[in-house]
Structure formats: C-alpha cells, structure tokens
Write a protein that holds these residues in place. Sequence first.
Motif, PDB file in Angstrom:
ATOM      1  N   ILE A 123     -32.929 -92.505  14.823  1.00  0.00           N
ATOM      2  CA  ILE A 123     -32.148 -93.635  15.015  1.00  0.00           C
ATOM      3  C   ILE A 123     -31.477 -93.981  14.021  1.00  0.00           C
ATOM      4  O   ILE A 123     -31.646 -93.891  12.761  1.00  0.00           O
ATOM      5  N   GLU A 124     -30.232 -94.812  14.358  1.00  0.00           N
ATOM      6  CA  GLU A 124     -29.225 -94.973  13.360  1.00  0.00           C
ATOM      7  C   GLU A 124     -29.230 -96.398  12.716  1.00  0.00           C
ATOM      8  O   GLU A 124     -28.542 -96.992  11.821  1.00  0.00           O
ATOM      9  N   ASN A 125     -29.754 -97.085  13.784  1.00  0.00           N
ATOM     10  CA  ASN A 125     -29.616 -98.763  13.352  1.00  0.00           C
ATOM     11  C   ASN A 125     -30.913 -99.338  14.062  1.00  0.00           C
ATOM     12  O   ASN A 125     -31.186 -99.139  15.240  1.00  0.00           O
TER      13      ASN A 125
ATOM     14  N   PRO B  12     -40.055-109.622   7.559  1.00  0.00           N
ATOM     15  CA  PRO B  12     -40.504-108.738   6.369  1.00  0.00           C
ATOM     16  C   PRO B  12     -40.206-107.247   6.468  1.00  0.00           C
ATOM     17  O   PRO B  12     -39.938-106.561   5.674  1.00  0.00           O
ATOM     18  N   ALA B  13     -40.417-106.867   7.897  1.00  0.00           N
ATOM     19  CA  ALA B  13     -40.071-105.535   7.938  1.00  0.00           C
ATOM     20  C   ALA B  13     -38.409-105.301   8.126  1.00  0.00           C
ATOM     21  O   ALA B  13     -38.017-104.059   7.441  1.00  0.00           O
ATOM     22  N   ASN B  14     -37.733-106.126   8.505  1.00  0.00           N
ATOM     23  CA  ASN B  14     -36.326-106.141   8.176  1.00  0.00           C
ATOM     24  C   ASN B  14     -36.056-105.781   6.879  1.00  0.00           C
ATOM     25  O   ASN B  14     -35.043-105.099   6.295  1.00  0.00           O
ATOM     26  N   GLU B  15     -36.333-106.847   5.861  1.00  0.00           N
ATOM     27  CA  GLU B  15     -36.370-106.541   4.371  1.00  0.00           C
ATOM     28  C   GLU B  15     -36.977-105.285   3.823  1.00  0.00           C
ATOM     29  O   GLU B  15     -36.145-105.009   3.151  1.00  0.00           O
ATOM     30  N   LEU B  16     -37.923-104.877   4.253  1.00  0.00           N
ATOM     31  CA  LEU B  16     -38.210-103.485   3.895  1.00  0.00           C
ATOM     32  C   LEU B  16     -37.366-102.388   4.094  1.00  0.00           C
ATOM     33  O   LEU B  16     -37.040-101.678   3.036  1.00  0.00           O
ATOM     34  N   LEU B  17     -36.641-102.318   5.368  1.00  0.00           N
ATOM     35  CA  LEU B  17     -35.610-101.315   5.691  1.00  0.00           C
ATOM     36  C   LEU B  17     -34.209-101.598   4.857  1.00  0.00           C
ATOM     37  O   LEU B  17     -33.679-100.786   4.398  1.00  0.00           O
ATOM     38  N   LYS B  18     -34.173-103.000   4.618  1.00  0.00           N
ATOM     39  CA  LYS B  18     -32.799-103.249   3.905  1.00  0.00           C
ATOM     40  C   LYS B  18     -32.944-102.723   2.454  1.00  0.00           C
ATOM     41  O   LYS B  18     -32.052-102.243   2.001  1.00  0.00           O
ATOM     42  N   ARG B  19     -34.115-102.824   1.892  1.00  0.00           N
ATOM     43  CA  ARG B  19     -34.452-102.353   0.524  1.00  0.00           C
ATOM     44  C   ARG B  19     -34.699-100.741   0.545  1.00  0.00           C
ATOM     45  O   ARG B  19     -34.080-100.475  -0.359  1.00  0.00           O
ATOM     46  N   GLU B  20     -35.197-100.036   1.383  1.00  0.00           N
ATOM     47  CA  GLU B  20     -35.407 -98.973   1.141  1.00  0.00           C
ATOM     48  C   GLU B  20     -34.660 -97.788   1.992  1.00  0.00           C
ATOM     49  O   GLU B  20     -34.567 -96.683   1.539  1.00  0.00           O
ATOM     50  N   ALA B  21     -34.151 -98.216   3.189  1.00  0.00           N
ATOM     51  CA  ALA B  21     -33.372 -97.277   4.125  1.00  0.00           C
ATOM     52  C   ALA B  21     -32.220 -96.765   3.538  1.00  0.00           C
ATOM     53  O   ALA B  21     -31.348 -97.559   3.071  1.00  0.00           O
ATOM     54  N   THR B  22     -32.019 -95.488   3.515  1.00  0.00           N
ATOM     55  CA  THR B  22     -30.695 -95.136   2.893  1.00  0.00           C
ATOM     56  C   THR B  22     -29.730 -94.152   4.204  1.00  0.00           C
ATOM     57  O   THR B  22     -28.477 -94.091   3.889  1.00  0.00           O
ATOM     58  N   THR B  23     -30.341 -93.849   5.075  1.00  0.00           N
ATOM     59  CA  THR B  23     -29.576 -93.211   6.213  1.00  0.00           C
ATOM     60  C   THR B  23     -29.690 -94.088   7.405  1.00  0.00           C
ATOM     61  O   THR B  23     -29.185 -93.505   8.705  1.00  0.00           O
ATOM     62  N   PHE B  24     -30.208 -95.248   7.740  1.00  0.00           N
ATOM     63  CA  PHE B  24     -30.052 -95.903   8.719  1.00  0.00           C
ATOM     64  C   PHE B  24     -30.198 -97.527   8.440  1.00  0.00           C
ATOM     65  O   PHE B  24     -30.529 -97.649   7.035  1.00  0.00           O
TER      66      PHE B  24
ATOM     67  N   LYS C 228     -31.572 -99.429  -1.757  1.00  0.00           N
ATOM     68  CA  LYS C 228     -31.487 -98.009  -2.155  1.00  0.00           C
ATOM     69  C   LYS C 228     -30.082 -97.519  -1.720  1.00  0.00           C
ATOM     70  O   LYS C 228     -29.775 -96.523  -2.232  1.00  0.00           O
ATOM     71  N   SER C 229     -29.604 -98.104  -0.842  1.00  0.00           N
ATOM     72  CA  SER C 229     -28.342 -97.494  -0.272  1.00  0.00           C
ATOM     73  C   SER C 229     -27.142 -97.993  -0.986  1.00  0.00           C
ATOM     74  O   SER C 229     -25.924 -97.269  -0.645  1.00  0.00           O
ATOM     75  N   LEU C 230     -27.354 -98.684  -1.938  1.00  0.00           N
ATOM     76  CA  LEU C 230     -26.341 -99.068  -2.734  1.00  0.00           C
ATOM     77  C   LEU C 230     -25.963 -97.749  -3.613  1.00  0.00           C
ATOM     78  O   LEU C 230     -26.650 -97.040  -4.439  1.00  0.00           O
TER      79      LEU C 230
END
Lengths: 322, 322
Positions: A17-19, A34-46, B62-64
């Motif tokens: 999944i890319e986005n 909050p789930a969106n915030e988690l991915l904004k913070r942690e995800a690096t390849t999507f 982390k994507s920064l």
Amino acid sequence: MNAHDLVQEIIERKGKIENVFWIACGGSMIDLMPANELLKREATTFTSTVYTAREFCLMAPKSLGEKSLVIACSHSGNTQEVVDGCETALAAGAEVVALTDCEGSKIDNGKWTTWVYPWGEGVPQAEVPQGIGALIAAELLDQQEGYEALADMYEGLKQMDALLPAAREKVNAELGARFAELCQQHKFFYILGSGPNFSQTYAMAICSLMEMQWQHCCYIHSGEYFHGPFEATEPGVFYFVQLGAGECRPMEERALAFLNTHTDTVMVLDALEYGVGEVPASVRSFLEPIFFYNMSCELRAARGKVFDHSPEVRRYMGIEQY
Amino acid sequence: MNAHDLVQEIIERKGKIENVFWIACGGSMIDLMPANELLKREATTFTSTVYTAREFCLMAPKSLGEKSLVIACSHSGNTQEVVDGCETALAAGAEVVALTDCEGSKIDNGKWTTWVYPWGEGVPQAEVPQGIGALIAAELLDQQEGYEALADMYEGLKQMDALLPAAREKVNAELGARFAELCQQHKFFYILGSGPNFSQTYAMAICSLMEMQWQHCCYIHSGEYFHGPFEATEPGVFYFVQLGAGECRPMEERALAFLNTHTDTVMVLDALEYGVGEVPASVRSFLEPIFFYNMSCELRAARGKVFDHSPEVRRYMGIEQY
C-alpha cells in the motif's frame, strides 16, 4: 475480523500500500484521526491523510488509486457522504474497508470489506473504531516496514481498558459538578489540546458540546494559542485544557501557565493524574485520545443532568431532512 | 528570488523531492495551507503536509530526511518555534526555505535559503506568502511531474491583484457596517468555510477576530457542520458563511440552506459576487483564500472602527513574555 489478518490479506492481494486515506464525518472521522497521526509520525515508505468524507469526494486526491487503502467509518452505516466516499475510492481501484456499528446498513452492501464493530459499555477499546484504526495503522506499519512498538500498541489498548473505569469515577467526582456549573456561568468557552489529542479537543467541542448539549464553544490548538487566540484571554473567559501525557504536553503546559495568570476560569483535565502516563511512551500519544473521549462523555453527561438535557436528545440530526 | 528558479536549483542539488513539509505558526501557517492543499490534491509522486511549527519539532515525522523540502514562514522572522523547526529540518538533512518579511531577523541567518518578501499595500499577490507558497507548490509539481495548470496559476494570481481593489470597496460598502453591528449584538459567533478556504475560516477566527479584535468566535468546516455543530443553531445565533467559488462550494450551499431556515442571523460573503468565478477553475480553489483573507482584513477594520479597537493593537503579543 482482526487487524493483523485483514492487513495481511490486503497486502497479499494488492501488494504494498502506498497511501492510506481515512474518510468519515464528525465523530467517526475523529475516531480515525489518531491512527492517521500515528502513520504521519512513523511511516517512511507510505503516506496517510484524513478527510471529512464529502471533501474527499469533491476534491479527490489524484494519488488515489490501485495502491491506496481507504478506511472509512460510519457509526450508523447510513452516512451518505461516507458511502459516496467509498464509491469514489472503489471506482479509483482502491482497497476499501468500512467500519460500522450497524450490520446490514447502507455501507454494509457487499461492495467492499465491512468491519461491523460492537458498541456500548464494556466493549474493549481494541474493538471500537479508535482502537481498530490504531491497530490497522500499526499492523500496516509493521507488515510493510516493521514497527517496534506493535506489541506496545496491543498492550496499551488493554491498559486503556483497565484505567478507564477508575478514571470515569475520578473525573465525575472531581470535575463533573464544577464543569456543569461553569457551563451554566458561560454561554461560550474555549477548549485547548494538541497533537493526536487535538482530535478530541475538536470532538469535545463539536460532538459532546455543540451537538449533544447545544453549548457554544470553540476548539483551539494549544501550540497555536500564542499565535492569535491568546489575545482573547481575560478574566471571565473559561478555558478547558486537555493536558496530555505524551510528546505534545509541553504545548499544553505553556498555554496553561499563561492561562493561570490571565484568566480566573481554567479547568484542567490532566491525563497524568489518571494513569495514562503508565502507557508505553512509544504509543501513548496515539492512545490517549481514547482517554479524553471517555472523559468528555462523562463531563457532557454531568452537564446534561444539571441542564436537564440528555446527551441523547437531538433536534435536527435524524429528525429533519437536510 | 522566484519560485521557478528556486525549485529548479533545489531539484538540481537534491534530486527529486519526496515530501514537502510546510511549517509555521498562526497567520503564517495559514498562508501556506492552500499550497499544501494544492499538492494534496494534485501530486502523485510526492506528498505534502502542514504543521504548526512546535508540533513539527515535538513530533517530527520519521519521513523527514534528505529528500524532504521544508518551507517555513515567519512574518517577523523571529518566531522561535519556526526557527526551531528549520533547525530540526536542517539536522535531518532536508532542504529548507524560510519566508520572512524581515531581512536580518533570526530566521535570516545564513543557515538555509531565506526568501525576504515585501509587505503592504500594492504588493502583488505573487510576492507575498500565499502567492509564493502556491507558486513553489505549482513549480514543484510541474518540474517533478508536469502540471497542466501552471500558466493558470501565474495568470490567476494576476487576476486576484486585479479584482481585489473593487472587492474591498464592495465588501466595505455592502457588509462592513452590518458586520460591525452584528459583532456588537453577538459576544460570540460561528464562521463557516471548507476546502482550501478553510484556512481562511480558521484565520478569520483566530487572527482577525480573536487576536486583532478580542472577539470570541469559532471556525467550523461547512462539510462537518451537519455532523455535530448544526445542533447548536437556533435563532439569535450568528453565522458568517464564506461561500467559495470552487469545488467545495456545494458544502457551503448546503449549510447555508439549513442556516437560512434555522437562524435569523446569517451573513454571506459570496466569492462569486466579487469576480472570483473568473479565475480558471483549475486553480481557483487554491487562490480564493487570498480573496477571503483580504475581505477579512476589511471586515475586521470595519469592526475595529465601531469598537474603537484598531486591528494593530495587541495586549500580550510582543508585549508580555510568554
């Protein structure tokens, strides 16, 4: 249904999944934030974005396509904007998962995966939208890039279940009556919060107070407070501060220090006084909105009793055509 | 400095940019929001996110990294949160561009690219942050993926310059006195808008009214209105509706239809009545926040005269330590 298997099946079927797009309206959208915030913070390849459902339809992102995962939520299952959003996503070739409390509703129509969740007293936090969203996000992170805090996320949800009963009692005992009294004294007030908790700052304003209590108020991001809103602060103006236990706490603390010397009416709900600080730091910021949601439910009920206005009563929603 | 050459140099130096972060606070963040909305809508091979600067530091994604472009803005050049955000970005290897009105300020320190912009009456919209942001976004889109509406964007900015003088006169003549009167009659009111214009719904609330007029109010997304906030609507409650001329207009129209039958106090600022509909549809949604910003400036001034409260007056900002 469980998040691990659902995500595994999606990745097996679609590849990486890319986005991710989280689409819903009002309280259901807030649950996914909050789930969106988690991915904004942690995800690096999507990537991950949240939309109120109608804006998602009117301004559909061009990046929506075969490699997109769309997580929708409609508690009633009949929110037309969310059904339309799922149709838009399906037409673009995206994988669609719809969460709803209502089996057989409009959104549970066989066109996409529907996850029917239970609701009400005693249901574990992992089985309602805030928890489901966090687990889907965490599983997607883990299965696509590895996520060190995955076990913490499952454990943290259990900790929320454990701390909520005493937290409800404490907030009622210590803040309920005073909150209702402050609502009687103030036709309007401000609510402050930040980070993933800002979803519940917004929720307390638009759902618990405007919708369920017809109480005028406004939601302010604690970090933005000093860049405009604080000029409206003076004695007689009531501020309710959601003091989080995660990374964003310094923003609330700074706003609170100013409020304590510039108005005479501040109420603080400090997550640290309710055991939220025991939740692992790795996932705490993304789980504490569950705490603030549940405390808002108690406070709106306390207000409702004093105003003789049950939080169940609506005058327009589901009654009038609009 | 110009957006085309700046973006070209960045891509030559760094290769393809994979994600853009817009970081600022309050009014400066709001200025960057339409550019972020443009990229959310149009970009398919890179992503874009906006943060209030302190949250960007406390919860840095982390994507920064090396393939990130961070566009910061601090009008005064001395907003510590924004300087800190630039440092965070620089430390992560990101390309940093800082916009400011103040040469030699803290943010203009030689560590990153600083774009000093002019400010005040008569400065073209392409040369202030809303326009600069839109042009950087459009150029990045065009140079990385191709953007059919690039010429429309440049042309649309000129159209905004052309329509604003008459729009200012019209809004003053038709809405100014009534708006000020409604502020006298209502200690609190709601402002509605959606899509990229929502940035200016928020701006009108937190900057023009709370900050510059100490007027209590709240900003509501028109699409979210029906999912909670509308329950607070009743005669006597004042709503100000920003009726856009772009894709999101149906959300405002639906809210307005309900307001017209459920309260006695609605003021509408309809972009179509001011020539915004002549701006090419491809870029209109991302440029019309410029229109709403400028009209808010007129309305806050009209209120200021009646209340004998100049929009230049502050009691805390730049006066107290906080």
